[in-house]
Design a protein around this motif. Structure first.
Motif, short mmCIF file in Angstrom:
data_model
loop_
_atom_site.label_atom_id
_atom_site.label_comp_id
_atom_site.label_asym_id
_atom_site.label_seq_id
_atom_site.Cartn_x
_atom_site.Cartn_y
_atom_site.Cartn_z
N ILE A 39 0.86 -1.18 0.00
CA ILE A 39 0.00 0.00 0.00
C ILE A 39 0.89 1.24 0.00
N ALA A 40 0.84 1.99 -1.09
CA ALA A 40 1.73 3.14 -1.25
C ALA A 40 1.26 4.37 -0.47
N ASP A 41 -0.03 4.52 -0.31
CA ASP A 41 -0.60 5.71 0.32
C ASP A 41 -0.44 5.64 1.85
N PRO A 42 0.35 6.55 2.45
CA PRO A 42 0.57 6.52 3.89
C PRO A 42 -0.72 6.68 4.71
N ARG A 43 -1.68 7.42 4.17
CA ARG A 43 -2.95 7.57 4.90
C ARG A 43 -3.71 6.25 4.97
N LYS A 44 -3.68 5.49 3.89
CA LYS A 44 -4.34 4.18 3.89
C LYS A 44 -3.64 3.23 4.85
N ARG A 45 -2.31 3.25 4.86
CA ARG A 45 -1.57 2.41 5.80
C ARG A 45 -1.93 2.77 7.23
N GLN A 46 -2.04 4.06 7.53
CA GLN A 46 -2.38 4.49 8.88
C GLN A 46 -3.79 4.04 9.25
N ARG A 47 -4.72 4.13 8.30
CA ARG A 47 -6.09 3.68 8.58
C ARG A 47 -6.13 2.19 8.90
N ILE A 48 -5.34 1.41 8.17
CA ILE A 48 -5.30 -0.03 8.42
C ILE A 48 -4.67 -0.31 9.79
N LEU A 49 -3.60 0.38 10.12
CA LEU A 49 -2.97 0.22 11.43
C LEU A 49 -3.94 0.58 12.54
N ASP A 50 -4.65 1.68 12.39
CA ASP A 50 -5.63 2.10 13.40
C ASP A 50 -6.72 1.03 13.57
N LEU A 51 -7.22 0.50 12.44
CA LEU A 51 -8.26 -0.52 12.49
C LEU A 51 -7.75 -1.78 13.19
N ALA A 52 -6.56 -2.23 12.83
CA ALA A 52 -5.99 -3.43 13.44
C ALA A 52 -5.84 -3.25 14.95
N GLU A 53 -5.39 -2.07 15.37
CA GLU A 53 -5.21 -1.81 16.80
C GLU A 53 -6.55 -1.76 17.52
N ARG A 54 -7.56 -1.16 16.88
CA ARG A 54 -8.89 -1.12 17.51
C ARG A 54 -9.45 -2.53 17.65
N LEU A 55 -9.28 -3.36 16.62
CA LEU A 55 -9.75 -4.74 16.70
C LEU A 55 -9.02 -5.52 17.79
N ALA A 56 -7.73 -5.32 17.92
CA ALA A 56 -6.95 -6.02 18.94
C ALA A 56 -7.34 -5.58 20.34
N ASN A 57 -7.73 -4.31 20.49
CA ASN A 57 -8.09 -3.78 21.81
C ASN A 57 -9.57 -3.91 22.12
N ASP A 58 -10.35 -4.44 21.18
CA ASP A 58 -11.79 -4.61 21.37
C ASP A 58 -12.04 -5.54 22.55
#
Length: 63
Positions: A22-41
């Motif tokens: 994924i070249a777009d840094p904003r998309k990478r950040q969104r995925i990282l945020d989602l993964a962290e939210r799922l892990a902390n759910d």
């Protein structure tokens, strides 16, 4: 190494490969945020009760 460990390792490598594609840094950040939210759910088996974790990399100052 158990079969479960092997499956987890293959999944992790696949996730890393896809993430790096994924070249777009904003998309990478969104995925990282989602993964962290799922892990902390609270419903997640990886969330640990009583342990405070920042909900996103941004909250921890990682971007």
């Amino acid at each position: 190494m158990t079969m479960h460990d092997d499956v987890c390792e293959r999944q992790a490598l696949g996730l890393i490969k896809a993430f790096r594609g994924i070249a777009d840094p904003r998309k990478r950040q969104r995925i990282l945020d989602l993964a962290e939210r799922l892990a902390n759910d609270p419903g997640s088996d990886t969330a640990k009760p009583g342990v405070h974790q920042a909900s996103t990399a941004k909250d921890r100052g990682v971007e």
